[in-house]
Design an enzyme around this catalytic site. Structure first.
Site, PDB file in Angstrom:
ATOM      1  N   ASP A  33     -12.628   0.250   3.263  1.00 52.16           N
ATOM      2  CA  ASP A  33     -11.426   0.506   4.327  1.00 52.16           C
ATOM      3  C   ASP A  33     -12.046   1.316   5.483  1.00 52.16           C
ATOM      4  OD1 ASP A  33      -8.965   0.183   5.215  1.00 52.16           O
ATOM      5  OD2 ASP A  33      -8.057   1.722   3.912  1.00 52.16           O
TER       6      ASP A  33
ATOM      7  N   GLU B  84       0.978  -1.216   0.077  1.00 50.37           N
ATOM      8  CA  GLU B  84      -0.041   0.068   0.078  1.00 50.37           C
ATOM      9  C   GLU B  84       0.968   1.230   0.195  1.00 50.37           C
ATOM     10  OE1 GLU B  84      -2.278   0.589   3.757  1.00 50.37           O
ATOM     11  OE2 GLU B  84      -3.676   2.079   2.985  1.00 50.37           O
TER      12      GLU B  84
HETATM   13 ZN   LIG Z   1      -7.013  -1.000   5.923  1.00 44.44          ZN
END
Ligand SMILES: [Zn+2]
Length: 348
Positions: A284, A206
């Site tokens: 998320d 990420e």
């Molecule tokens: Zn996350």
């Protein structure tokens, strides 16, 4: 986009594998909890409070994104606040036709007023169990170890979580500052989780490079990867992920906000999907990212030209890769397939 398609996106049963409890608290609830806990807020109007809780597309980094969790975390230090936000999160997802969700949180961030890890997990479970009973959205928990926490503390979290296997906890995760704390630091923690039989997903690729994805799969037993945006940098690993059905939990709005990708059009999700990698769409954080699953689908449809049938397919990937136990998993898979057939999203 026509109203009929928007309606399908809203009404289709959905599965959410990657959602953080502390990043999904309603602004109104923050205000009410702050009052109860005697906490001072910078402003008391929910609309004015939003910028303190929400990362816009102008957000500059994962670090800035993570700063939006400070206020909610201050409000989530008691039994009642944990139970309440867990309940409300399932309620919000239910309204978006989410029929299965795995909610994640890091118990060590909720201990400021003396709760133990076991108590914290129990209180969140009390909220999700009540919501599941009343609303019918099947809900399970993933327990997060933070990268910045010492290994011995994370081992205790794993141990505590293991007592809830079969009682609502279905997996473990590693989250936090990926650049300063690479996954290998926590090999022992995830070896332990694996030994207990806890399935594993890891935030990787990420904010840092594809090596972290490789390390998480090879040495931390990850069956799923949170985000995995940087997988595209390593063609061999990409092939491996595809062949071994490692599932990516992608969160497009969040990935734009944390600058894991520059913009929506730069997001690799469609390329991964077209290559046969099992990608799933997730929020998320409802509040920090200011989104819902339906909103993510709408943007993906507009910008990456996904079809409604492809969203159905990704939801089936999500359910298959969920950490939910059988026979409940099979029941939900059948339910999703039947609904999708009725809605014309699957070949009959
Ligand atoms: Zn996350």
């Amino acid at each position: 986009m026509g109203a009929a398609i928007m309606n399908i996106l809203k009404l289709m049963p959905k599965a959410e594998l990657h959602i953080h409890l502390d990043g999904s608290v309603r602004p109104d609830t923050i205000i009410s909890l702050a009052k109860e806990e005697g906490l001072m807020l910078p402003v008391i109007d929910p609309n004015e409070l939003r910028p303190y809780l929400h990362a816009s597309e102008q957000c500059s980094s994962l670090t800035e994104y993570l700063s939006k969790f400070q206020l909610p975390l201050q409000c989530l230090q008691s039994a009642e606040s944990l139970r309440r936000v867990a309940y409300e999160l399932v309620e919000d997802a239910h309204r978006d036709h989410v029929k299965y969700m795995e909610i994640r949180f890091a118990p060590l961030l909720h201990m400021e007023k003396g709760l133990t890890v076991e108590e914290i997990i129990s209180h969140v479970l009390a909220g999700t169990d009540e919501a599941e009973r009343k609303l019918g959205t099947t809900t399970r928990l993933i327990i997060i170890c933070l990268r910045s926490h010492p290994v011995n503390k994370n081992l205790k979290v794993v141990h505590a979580a293991s007592a809830f296997i079969g009682k609502g906890v279905v997996g473990m995760d590693l989250a936090g500052d990926e650049v300063s704390y690479p996954p290998e630091i926590h090999r022992k923690v995830f070896e332990q989780a694996h030994d207990y039989g806890l399935p594993i997903t890891i935030h990787a690729g990420e904010a840092a490079d594809a090596n972290n994805i490789d390390e998480s799969i090879r040495h931390l037993h990850a069956a799923r990867i949170g985000h995995g945006v940087r997988l595209q940098d390593d063609a061999a690993l990409m092939q491996w992920v595809k062949d071994h059905h490692i599932v990516l939990e992608m969160c497009p709005s969040s990935n734009v906000q944390t600058k894991a990708v520059e913009s929506w059009s730069d997001h690799p999700i469609k390329e991964y999907f077209d290559q046969g990698i099992r990608v799933t769409v997730n929020t998320d954080n409802l509040t920090v990212s200011g989104t819902t699953l339906t909103k993510e689908y709408e943007r993906l449809m507009e910008i990456h030209d996904f079809s409604t049938a492809q969203f159905a397919e990704m939801n089936l990937y999500a359910l298959q890769a969920s950490f939910l136990e059988n026979p409940e998993k099979l029941r939900l898979l059948n339910y999703f397939r039947e609904e999708y057939e009725t809605m014309g999203l699957l070949p009959k």
